[in-house]
Design a protein around this motif. Structure first.
Motif, short mmCIF file in Angstrom:
data_model
loop_
_atom_site.label_atom_id
_atom_site.label_comp_id
_atom_site.label_asym_id
_atom_site.label_seq_id
_atom_site.Cartn_x
_atom_site.Cartn_y
_atom_site.Cartn_z
N SER A 1 47.39 57.54 56.13
CA SER A 1 48.47 57.19 57.06
C SER A 1 47.98 56.70 58.42
O SER A 1 48.73 56.07 59.15
N LYS A 2 46.75 57.03 58.78
CA LYS A 2 46.31 56.72 60.13
C LYS A 2 45.42 55.48 60.13
O LYS A 2 45.93 54.39 60.07
N TYR B 1 42.32 62.37 61.39
CA TYR B 1 41.81 61.36 62.33
C TYR B 1 40.30 61.24 62.30
O TYR B 1 39.69 60.69 63.22
N THR C 1 43.84 61.47 55.13
CA THR C 1 45.08 60.73 54.87
C THR C 1 44.86 59.22 54.93
O THR C 1 43.92 58.74 55.58
C1 LIG Z 1 49.50 62.28 60.78
C2 LIG Z 1 48.90 63.57 60.40
C3 LIG Z 1 48.72 63.93 59.08
C4 LIG Z 1 49.01 62.97 57.98
O1 LIG Z 1 50.17 63.15 57.38
P1 LIG Z 1 50.59 62.28 56.14
O2 LIG Z 1 51.56 63.17 55.46
O3 LIG Z 1 49.37 62.01 55.31
O4 LIG Z 1 51.19 61.02 56.68
C5 LIG Z 1 48.14 65.14 58.78
N1 LIG Z 1 47.73 65.95 59.76
C6 LIG Z 1 47.84 65.61 61.04
C7 LIG Z 1 47.32 66.50 62.08
C8 LIG Z 1 48.45 64.42 61.40
O5 LIG Z 1 48.58 64.11 62.69
#
Ligand SMILES: *Cc1c(COP(=O)(O)O)cnc(C)c1O
Length: 367
Positions: free
Chosen positions: A226-227, A196, A224
């Motif tokens: 993903s966020k 994050y 990542t």
């Molecule tokens: C969402 C998140 C991730 C990312 O996970 P991905 O596998 O890249 O989707 C990693 N660490 C934390 C603390 C998260 O909340």
């Protein structure tokens, strides 16, 4: 029926990960049409339009194996982060890199030090390898790095620092981290999970990549797509460390672990800075709104440096969760982290935030 073959003893203690409820599941099970998901800290604005365009173009090449080395993505990441491609490993989500870390460093009986509460994947990865997570309680919802340093033993191989921490949204600052790193023996790898990082507004947030650039040999920084990059469905994360660590992680990496579409989209998303800026703005705005609304409802929350808020409902949050589901709002309950009265809610668009607050107001009034 005959007994099934026995699985490894080490994995018997593992409870399968329970993810945030998918939108389609709520629609199917509860017959609610209009469902919003504020459960998995995804970007409410979606992916960058440039990433979507890149995906379309890349789909024509989906019959080809991807570049197992992620050449272009590493090259662009290196430029952006001020490191070289030899400093980077790309994974099928950061989750995969966490597992690779365990595969590369954990022998049966080894320990990893983690905060409590924190992201559950760290403990999972240790357990898969027959290792053990030593959980160090947070103080005021923050990593207690003094206590974490004290928890390091000769069996400790990894220390996970989730910064900002999931589910609390708190950070540890540069000075505290520096002090901690001073105490950590060189035989222990410190994993700084910065999923994050792009949401952080605090000035004292550590410049963790500076350690890697400076050649610090026992740190890996995880990030990542993903966020804030809005590509959770494609699964791309990466780690940044000295080349020796990257080389050891590459020993356990699957040859084509990051798919072709994901690489193309991540590369395009990386270049769309306007989308990132907008995502950050909408998050800051949403945080302010939710803080006000929680205060008006008399609810305590943990001020966040991320895109989710850990809020205390002062009652069993699982019941509230169920009622919110019926109103088409998916959030996360705190019980999975050991906080039964807490909810973790992702900051959404202004409309989603209003809808969540409206639903929460109604549910709390019923109870
Ligand atoms: C969402 C998140 C991730 C990312 O996970 P991905 O596998 O890249 O989707 C990693 N660490 C934390 C603390 C998260 O909340």
């Amino acid at each position: 029926m005959a007994a099934t073959p026995a699985c490894r003893e080490a994995i018997l203690a593992i409870k399968p990960y329970v993810p945030g409820k998918p939108i389609e599941e709520v629609q199917r099970e509860l017959g609610v049409k209009d469902v919003i998901k504020l459960a998995s800290n995804e970007n409410p604005l979606g992916p960058s339009p440039e990433a979507v365009q890149a995906l379309r173009e890349a789909s024509e090449r989906a019959y080809l194996y991807p570049d197992g080395n992620c050449y272009y993505l590493k090259d662009a990441l290196g430029d952006k982060l001020g490191v070289t491609a030899e400093n980077i490993i790309v994974g099928n989500g950061t989750d995969e890199i966490i597992k690779m870390l365990a595969e590369a460093y954990i022998n049966p009986g080894d320990e990893v030090v983690v905060a409590d509460p924190t992201f559950s994947e760290y403990e999972f990865a240790a357990q898969v390898m027959g290792g053990r997570a030593i959980k160090v309680p947070c103080r005021s919802f923050r990593h207690d790095l003094k206590a974490m340093a004290a928890a390091i033993t000769p069996r400790t191989r990894l220390v996970f620092i989730c910064n900002p921490n999931n589910p609390t949204g708190t950070i540890i600052g540069q000075v505290v981290l520096d002090t901690f790193l001073h105490e950590v023996p060189p035989s222990v790898l410190v994993v700084l999970d910065e999923a994050y990082a792009d949401y952080v507004t605090a000035e004292h947030y550590p410049d963790s990549l500076a350690y890697v650039r400076g050649g610090r040999a026992n740190i890996i920084v995880l990030r990542t797509f993903s966020k804030i990059y809005g590509l959770a469905g494609l699964r791309v994360g990466y780690g940044v460390a000295v080349p020796e660590i990257i080389r050891d992680l590459n020993r356990v990496r699957e040859p084509f672990n990051v798919n072709l579409l994901a690489q193309a989209a991540a590369l395009a998303a990386l270049g769309d800075e306007a989308h990132i800026r907008k995502s950050r703005e909408i998050n800051d705005e949403g945080k302010g709104y939710l803080y006000e609304q929680f205060a008006a409802l008399g609810l305590q929350y943990v001020p966040t440096e991320s895109n989710f808020i850990f809020v205390d409902l002062q009652r069993d949050s699982r019941k509230v969760f169920q009622e919110l589901l019926k109103k088409g709002v998916i959030v996360r309950t705190g019980d999975i982290f050991g906080y039964d009265t807490f909810l973790r809610v992702t900051v959404g668009t202004p409309r989603q935030n209003e809808r969540f607050i409206q639903a929460l107001r109604e549910v709390l009034a019923q109870a």
